[in-house]
Design a protein around this motif. Structure first.
Motif, PDB file in Angstrom:
ATOM      1  N   ALA A 128       0.835  -1.204   0.000  1.00  0.00           N
ATOM      2  CA  ALA A 128       0.000   0.000   0.000  1.00  0.00           C
ATOM      3  C   ALA A 128       0.870   1.255   0.000  1.00  0.00           C
ATOM      4  O   ALA A 128       0.613   2.204  -0.748  1.00  0.00           O
ATOM      5  CB  ALA A 128      -0.933   0.001   1.209  1.00  0.00           C
ATOM      6  N   ALA A 129       1.920   1.261   0.817  1.00  0.00           N
ATOM      7  CA  ALA A 129       2.815   2.426   0.873  1.00  0.00           C
ATOM      8  C   ALA A 129       3.482   2.652  -0.473  1.00  0.00           C
ATOM      9  O   ALA A 129       3.564   3.787  -0.960  1.00  0.00           O
ATOM     10  CB  ALA A 129       3.871   2.214   1.959  1.00  0.00           C
ATOM     11  N   LYS A 130       3.949   1.577  -1.086  1.00  0.00           N
ATOM     12  CA  LYS A 130       4.624   1.688  -2.386  1.00  0.00           C
ATOM     13  C   LYS A 130       3.679   2.256  -3.438  1.00  0.00           C
ATOM     14  O   LYS A 130       4.063   3.115  -4.235  1.00  0.00           O
ATOM     15  CB  LYS A 130       5.162   0.326  -2.808  1.00  0.00           C
ATOM     16  CG  LYS A 130       5.988   0.361  -4.087  1.00  0.00           C
ATOM     17  CD  LYS A 130       6.552  -1.021  -4.378  1.00  0.00           C
ATOM     18  CE  LYS A 130       7.448  -1.059  -5.576  1.00  0.00           C
ATOM     19  NZ  LYS A 130       6.971  -0.450  -6.784  1.00  0.00           N
ATOM     20  N   GLU A 131       2.437   1.797  -3.447  1.00  0.00           N
ATOM     21  CA  GLU A 131       1.457   2.310  -4.417  1.00  0.00           C
ATOM     22  C   GLU A 131       1.226   3.808  -4.216  1.00  0.00           C
ATOM     23  O   GLU A 131       1.164   4.571  -5.180  1.00  0.00           O
ATOM     24  CB  GLU A 131       0.136   1.559  -4.288  1.00  0.00           C
ATOM     25  CG  GLU A 131       0.192   0.139  -4.796  1.00  0.00           C
ATOM     26  CD  GLU A 131      -1.087  -0.643  -4.538  1.00  0.00           C
ATOM     27  OE1 GLU A 131      -2.066  -0.067  -4.013  1.00  0.00           O
ATOM     28  OE2 GLU A 131      -1.102  -1.847  -4.866  1.00  0.00           O
ATOM     29  N   LEU A 132       1.108   4.229  -2.971  1.00  0.00           N
ATOM     30  CA  LEU A 132       0.882   5.648  -2.690  1.00  0.00           C
ATOM     31  C   LEU A 132       2.110   6.489  -3.050  1.00  0.00           C
ATOM     32  O   LEU A 132       1.991   7.562  -3.644  1.00  0.00           O
ATOM     33  CB  LEU A 132       0.506   5.840  -1.218  1.00  0.00           C
ATOM     34  CG  LEU A 132      -0.844   5.271  -0.809  1.00  0.00           C
ATOM     35  CD1 LEU A 132      -0.968   5.224   0.706  1.00  0.00           C
ATOM     36  CD2 LEU A 132      -1.976   6.077  -1.426  1.00  0.00           C
ATOM     37  N   SER A 187       1.165   9.042   7.609  1.00  0.00           N
ATOM     38  CA  SER A 187      -0.051   9.438   8.325  1.00  0.00           C
ATOM     39  C   SER A 187      -1.287   8.797   7.714  1.00  0.00           C
ATOM     40  O   SER A 187      -2.216   8.433   8.434  1.00  0.00           O
ATOM     41  CB  SER A 187      -0.186  10.959   8.382  1.00  0.00           C
ATOM     42  OG  SER A 187      -0.303  11.509   7.100  1.00  0.00           O
ATOM     43  N   LEU A 188      -1.306   8.618   6.402  1.00  0.00           N
ATOM     44  CA  LEU A 188      -2.454   7.968   5.762  1.00  0.00           C
ATOM     45  C   LEU A 188      -2.602   6.529   6.242  1.00  0.00           C
ATOM     46  O   LEU A 188      -3.704   6.087   6.583  1.00  0.00           O
ATOM     47  CB  LEU A 188      -2.305   7.980   4.243  1.00  0.00           C
ATOM     48  CG  LEU A 188      -2.413   9.316   3.541  1.00  0.00           C
ATOM     49  CD1 LEU A 188      -2.167   9.152   2.048  1.00  0.00           C
ATOM     50  CD2 LEU A 188      -3.757   9.963   3.799  1.00  0.00           C
ATOM     51  N   LEU A 189      -1.500   5.815   6.279  1.00  0.00           N
ATOM     52  CA  LEU A 189      -1.560   4.418   6.709  1.00  0.00           C
ATOM     53  C   LEU A 189      -1.897   4.293   8.187  1.00  0.00           C
ATOM     54  O   LEU A 189      -2.539   3.332   8.603  1.00  0.00           O
ATOM     55  CB  LEU A 189      -0.242   3.711   6.396  1.00  0.00           C
ATOM     56  CG  LEU A 189       0.053   3.527   4.906  1.00  0.00           C
ATOM     57  CD1 LEU A 189       1.427   2.900   4.721  1.00  0.00           C
ATOM     58  CD2 LEU A 189      -1.020   2.708   4.208  1.00  0.00           C
ATOM     59  N   ALA A 190      -1.479   5.270   8.966  1.00  0.00           N
ATOM     60  CA  ALA A 190      -1.770   5.232  10.402  1.00  0.00           C
ATOM     61  C   ALA A 190      -3.255   5.405  10.689  1.00  0.00           C
ATOM     62  O   ALA A 190      -3.772   4.856  11.655  1.00  0.00           O
ATOM     63  CB  ALA A 190      -0.972   6.315  11.125  1.00  0.00           C
ATOM     64  N   ILE A 191      -3.954   6.154   9.843  1.00  0.00           N
ATOM     65  CA  ILE A 191      -5.370   6.411  10.102  1.00  0.00           C
ATOM     66  C   ILE A 191      -6.303   5.601   9.215  1.00  0.00           C
ATOM     67  O   ILE A 191      -7.496   5.588   9.431  1.00  0.00           O
ATOM     68  CB  ILE A 191      -5.698   7.904   9.943  1.00  0.00           C
ATOM     69  CG1 ILE A 191      -5.371   8.366   8.541  1.00  0.00           C
ATOM     70  CG2 ILE A 191      -4.982   8.731  10.970  1.00  0.00           C
ATOM     71  CD1 ILE A 191      -5.789   9.774   8.247  1.00  0.00           C
ATOM     72  N   ALA A 192      -5.735   4.939   8.223  1.00  0.00           N
ATOM     73  CA  ALA A 192      -6.567   4.176   7.283  1.00  0.00           C
ATOM     74  C   ALA A 192      -7.065   2.891   7.927  1.00  0.00           C
ATOM     75  O   ALA A 192      -6.548   2.444   8.947  1.00  0.00           O
ATOM     76  CB  ALA A 192      -5.765   3.851   6.031  1.00  0.00           C
ATOM     77  N   SER A 193      -8.024   2.318   7.278  1.00  0.00           N
ATOM     78  CA  SER A 193      -8.524   1.017   7.700  1.00  0.00           C
ATOM     79  C   SER A 193      -7.383   0.012   7.625  1.00  0.00           C
ATOM     80  O   SER A 193      -6.409   0.211   6.930  1.00  0.00           O
ATOM     81  CB  SER A 193      -9.650   0.614   6.754  1.00  0.00           C
ATOM     82  OG  SER A 193      -9.937  -0.742   6.851  1.00  0.00           O
ATOM     83  N   THR A 194      -7.513  -1.099   8.307  1.00  0.00           N
ATOM     84  CA  THR A 194      -6.482  -2.125   8.256  1.00  0.00           C
ATOM     85  C   THR A 194      -6.506  -2.870   6.929  1.00  0.00           C
ATOM     86  O   THR A 194      -5.626  -3.665   6.659  1.00  0.00           O
ATOM     87  CB  THR A 194      -6.656  -3.128   9.403  1.00  0.00           C
ATOM     88  OG1 THR A 194      -7.973  -3.696   9.313  1.00  0.00           O
ATOM     89  CG2 THR A 194      -6.460  -2.460  10.745  1.00  0.00           C
TER      90      THR A 194
END
Length: 146
Positions: free
Chosen positions: A74-78, A90-97
């Motif tokens: 997910a991080a790589k795609e973003l 911050s997006l991954l920290a607040i995003a759904s699992t």
């Protein structure tokens, strides 16, 4: 073997054949890089920014939970989409699992950060397009006599 194939729980099938009892089936940095199409250097960068977390084995090797494959993907795609790693963190920290990250999983502040970055990219594209067109006009001029 397809490194990106996953089982019903979303864990890479490639881990089954390389599971190490001494690490509880975790993966080392090179394995995580191969499974996610990134590099060990990039994974260390992600770890430095808090995108992923590792533990250390007795001999000092980084050891990653196999579940972080989805996080790295997910991080790589973003990041490949041009979103800075600080925003991705911050997006991954607040995003759904769930992965991949979906805009509907984000709160208003996170979505505003993504929109702001998108608008900045649009401005860059407009500027580059203007420069490209000016260069094309220059190159398309008929040769002048010498």
């Amino acid at each position: 073997m397809n490194l990106h194939a996953v089982d019903a729980d979303g864990l890479p099938l490639a881990l089954r054949s390389r599971s190490r009892p001494e690490t509880g089936g975790n993966v080392r940095i090179g394995e995580l890089a191969a499974l996610t199409g990134t590099t060990p250097r990039m994974l260390r960068h992600y770890e430095q920014h808090g995108v992923i977390v590792s533990s250390r084995t007795q001999n000092g090797y980084r050891d990653f939970d196999a579940g972080q494959v989805a996080t790295v993907t997910a991080a790589k795609e973003l990041i490949d989409a041009g979103i800075p790693v600080r925003v991705v963190t911050s997006l991954l920290a607040i995003a759904s699992t769930r992965a991949p990250v979906d805009p509907h999983h984000l709160d208003d502040d996170a979505l505003a950060q993504v929109r702001e970055h998108w608008e900045r990219l649009c401005r860059c594209i407009e500027c580059i397009t203007q420069r490209r067109d000016a260069l094309s006009r220059f190159l398309d001029q008929p040769p002048t006599g010498t």
